[in-house]
Design an enzyme around this catalytic site. Sequence first.
Site, PDB file in Angstrom:
ATOM      1  N   SER A  73      31.431  24.675  42.316  1.00  0.00           N
ATOM      2  CA  SER A  73      31.966  25.455  43.443  1.00  0.00           C
ATOM      3  C   SER A  73      30.823  26.175  44.160  1.00  0.00           C
ATOM      4  O   SER A  73      30.814  26.288  45.388  1.00  0.00           O
ATOM      5  CB  SER A  73      32.958  26.509  42.934  1.00  0.00           C
ATOM      6  OG  SER A  73      34.230  25.954  42.782  1.00  0.00           O
ATOM      7  N   LYS A 130      40.334  36.267  40.246  1.00  0.00           N
ATOM      8  CA  LYS A 130      41.341  35.238  39.957  1.00  0.00           C
ATOM      9  C   LYS A 130      42.591  35.547  40.755  1.00  0.00           C
ATOM     10  O   LYS A 130      42.872  36.719  41.049  1.00  0.00           O
ATOM     11  CB  LYS A 130      41.696  35.245  38.466  1.00  0.00           C
ATOM     12  CG  LYS A 130      42.274  33.931  37.983  1.00  0.00           C
ATOM     13  CD  LYS A 130      41.159  32.919  37.804  1.00  0.00           C
ATOM     14  CE  LYS A 130      41.532  31.710  37.022  1.00  0.00           C
ATOM     15  NZ  LYS A 130      40.317  31.061  36.521  1.00  0.00           N
ATOM     16  N   LYS A 164      34.588  35.384  42.825  1.00  0.00           N
ATOM     17  CA  LYS A 164      34.917  33.962  42.778  1.00  0.00           C
ATOM     18  C   LYS A 164      35.865  33.668  41.639  1.00  0.00           C
ATOM     19  O   LYS A 164      35.736  34.209  40.537  1.00  0.00           O
ATOM     20  CB  LYS A 164      33.587  33.194  42.552  1.00  0.00           C
ATOM     21  CG  LYS A 164      33.691  31.707  42.630  1.00  0.00           C
ATOM     22  CD  LYS A 164      33.542  31.216  44.053  1.00  0.00           C
ATOM     23  CE  LYS A 164      33.888  29.746  44.197  1.00  0.00           C
ATOM     24  NZ  LYS A 164      35.346  29.504  44.193  1.00  0.00           N
ATOM     25  N   HIS A 186      32.564  43.698  41.318  1.00  0.00           N
ATOM     26  CA  HIS A 186      31.869  43.634  42.602  1.00  0.00           C
ATOM     27  C   HIS A 186      30.351  43.765  42.438  1.00  0.00           C
ATOM     28  O   HIS A 186      29.663  44.041  43.410  1.00  0.00           O
ATOM     29  CB  HIS A 186      32.365  44.761  43.516  1.00  0.00           C
ATOM     30  CG  HIS A 186      33.801  44.589  43.936  1.00  0.00           C
ATOM     31  ND1 HIS A 186      34.608  45.624  44.313  1.00  0.00           N
ATOM     32  CD2 HIS A 186      34.575  43.482  44.027  1.00  0.00           C
ATOM     33  CE1 HIS A 186      35.815  45.178  44.633  1.00  0.00           C
ATOM     34  NE2 HIS A 186      35.823  43.877  44.455  1.00  0.00           N
ATOM     35  N   HIS A 187      29.858  43.584  41.217  1.00  0.00           N
ATOM     36  CA  HIS A 187      28.402  43.769  41.054  1.00  0.00           C
ATOM     37  C   HIS A 187      27.642  42.710  41.831  1.00  0.00           C
ATOM     38  O   HIS A 187      26.475  42.879  42.173  1.00  0.00           O
ATOM     39  CB  HIS A 187      27.993  43.759  39.572  1.00  0.00           C
ATOM     40  CG  HIS A 187      27.983  42.393  38.953  1.00  0.00           C
ATOM     41  ND1 HIS A 187      29.135  41.689  38.675  1.00  0.00           N
ATOM     42  CD2 HIS A 187      26.966  41.583  38.574  1.00  0.00           C
ATOM     43  CE1 HIS A 187      28.816  40.512  38.146  1.00  0.00           C
ATOM     44  NE2 HIS A 187      27.508  40.431  38.067  1.00  0.00           N
ATOM     45  N   LYS A 194      31.610  34.391  32.977  1.00  0.00           N
ATOM     46  CA  LYS A 194      31.270  32.972  33.136  1.00  0.00           C
ATOM     47  C   LYS A 194      30.147  32.796  34.159  1.00  0.00           C
ATOM     48  O   LYS A 194      29.159  32.119  33.912  1.00  0.00           O
ATOM     49  CB  LYS A 194      32.536  32.262  33.621  1.00  0.00           C
ATOM     50  CG  LYS A 194      32.513  30.767  33.554  1.00  0.00           C
ATOM     51  CD  LYS A 194      33.796  30.165  34.135  1.00  0.00           C
ATOM     52  CE  LYS A 194      35.058  30.587  33.398  1.00  0.00           C
ATOM     53  NZ  LYS A 194      36.236  29.788  33.814  1.00  0.00           N
TER      54      LYS A 194
HETATM   55  N1  GLU Z   1      39.405  27.884  38.092  1.00  0.00           N
HETATM   56  C1  GLU Z   1      38.128  27.488  37.629  1.00  0.00           C
HETATM   57  C2  GLU Z   1      37.683  28.360  36.472  1.00  0.00           C
HETATM   58  O1  GLU Z   1      38.498  28.942  35.787  1.00  0.00           O
HETATM   59  C3  GLU Z   1      37.111  27.361  38.733  1.00  0.00           C
HETATM   60  C4  GLU Z   1      36.807  28.597  39.498  1.00  0.00           C
HETATM   61  C5  GLU Z   1      35.932  28.382  40.731  1.00  0.00           C
HETATM   62  O2  GLU Z   1      35.476  27.298  40.971  1.00  0.00           O
HETATM   63  O3  GLU Z   1      35.750  29.367  41.445  1.00  0.00           O
HETATM   64  O4  GLU Z   1      36.533  28.455  36.146  1.00  0.00           O
END
Ligand code: GLU
Length: 469
Positions: free
Chosen positions: A361, A105, A69, A63-64, A93
């Site tokens: 995204s 996720k 996402k 939550h930083h 990432k």
């Molecule tokens: N599922 C993709 C990933 O592993 C995209 C995640 C996204 O767009 O939020 O990076």
Amino acid sequence: MSEQNKFFQNVQTYVDQAAGFTKLPKGLIEQIKICNAVYQINFPVKIKDEIKVIEAYRVQHSHHKLPTKGGIRYSEMVNQDEVMALAALMTYKCAVVNVPFGGAKGGIKINPKEYTEDELERITRRYTFELIKKGFIGPSLDVPAPDYGTGEREMSWIVDTYIQFNQQEINASACVTGKPIGQGGVHGRTEATGRGVYYGLKHATTFSDDMKKLGLEPGIEGKKVIIQGFGNVGYYTAKVMQENGAIIVGVAEYEGGLYNAKGIDIEDLKKYQIENRTIRNYPKAKFVKQTDFLMEHECDILIPAALENQITKENAPRIKAKIIGEGANGPITPSAEAILMKKGVMVVPDMYLNAGGVTVSYFEWLKNLSHVSFGRLDHRHQDDAFNKIIDLIEGNTGRKISKREKESLKGADELDIVRSGLEDTMVNSYENIRDILKRHKKMQGLRTAAYVDALEKIGVTYLKMGVFP
Ligand code: GLU
């Protein structure tokens, strides 16, 4: 427990290897590593005439930054450990590519092939409702996206369900990304992860000193490539790599692989796969029954673009590729990585290389918040200005500018803007991690450099907050 069943632990191992290269306090590293919230749900769905209990998850790793996402995966292999690991990878990432989100996720433990479209719709809508109930979805809270086994269709059910429960919320369509264009999607999102893999590898192969160490010429052109996985990521990676001169000698799927030293026509293979629902018996390549074995064939670049734990200490010694580009999340286990490093293989890590999906995204989310598509306001203005300049040049030089030359200079539309934003992100982020690697003589590879980059950025955010949550 074998390394294959410890995906979250594997990610932690990578973090620990990188932590020593940072000056961040130990407690802070621990805070960064853990998952902030794990939500496990079981809900009933009526399938045919029976009630089926569906097991599902949403994990918010960090939550930083908010929103969190990350995609939602539909697979029989989904379990808490896997979702936690994938959520953690999303945090790192996003940090590496400077996308201002925390990681998350989701996963539903089903084999989507065993359900009808109507059943999948009911499962997806019920799952979305469960997320809404607990604040695990929302434009400023947590924004899902496609992942393995999901795509535009599922995202359209999610956004529709969310809007029904949040009609007053003007930004409701930003609750999920990877949507169809008509529901607030952005051009270029579907291809984004694969295209990003290409941009990343293209940039990584431009450095002649790095390529010399591997015994390779710079550039993508003429490179022999094997791709594992022919779903969204694998297909677009193969397609864009081929359009730019790579020779795709192998394509592996779960049902077996294809090999042709002269190259496989990717569009032709995709057509065959759609018509026959398999790549088996494709007439223009040799069928290799054991899909893992295909990864051990001769090639310059190997791109695992399917699932985690594909390259282990067992098969790593037999891999012949000089570069491994991780299109998938977590395809190489830590002990396999150590073997590959000793062999001098260049590993371009997941948390950088497959970040194209979340990068675009982010663009989609921004588009939804601004309620206007990229290029909408200034496209015509740019075109008019451009035509005036062309008229001037033609008038002054007497030379006619060709239609093709004009095309390449015209005002940018949404797809152009998205692609250029993506390429810029992939190039800049690569430069960052390569610089970190060059700065540390003892550092083993780009993965550690990428983790150092991520940890430092996340660490700074926490330290600036002043108070730990
Ligand atoms: N599922 C993709 C990933 O592993 C995209 C995640 C996204 O767009 O939020 O990076």
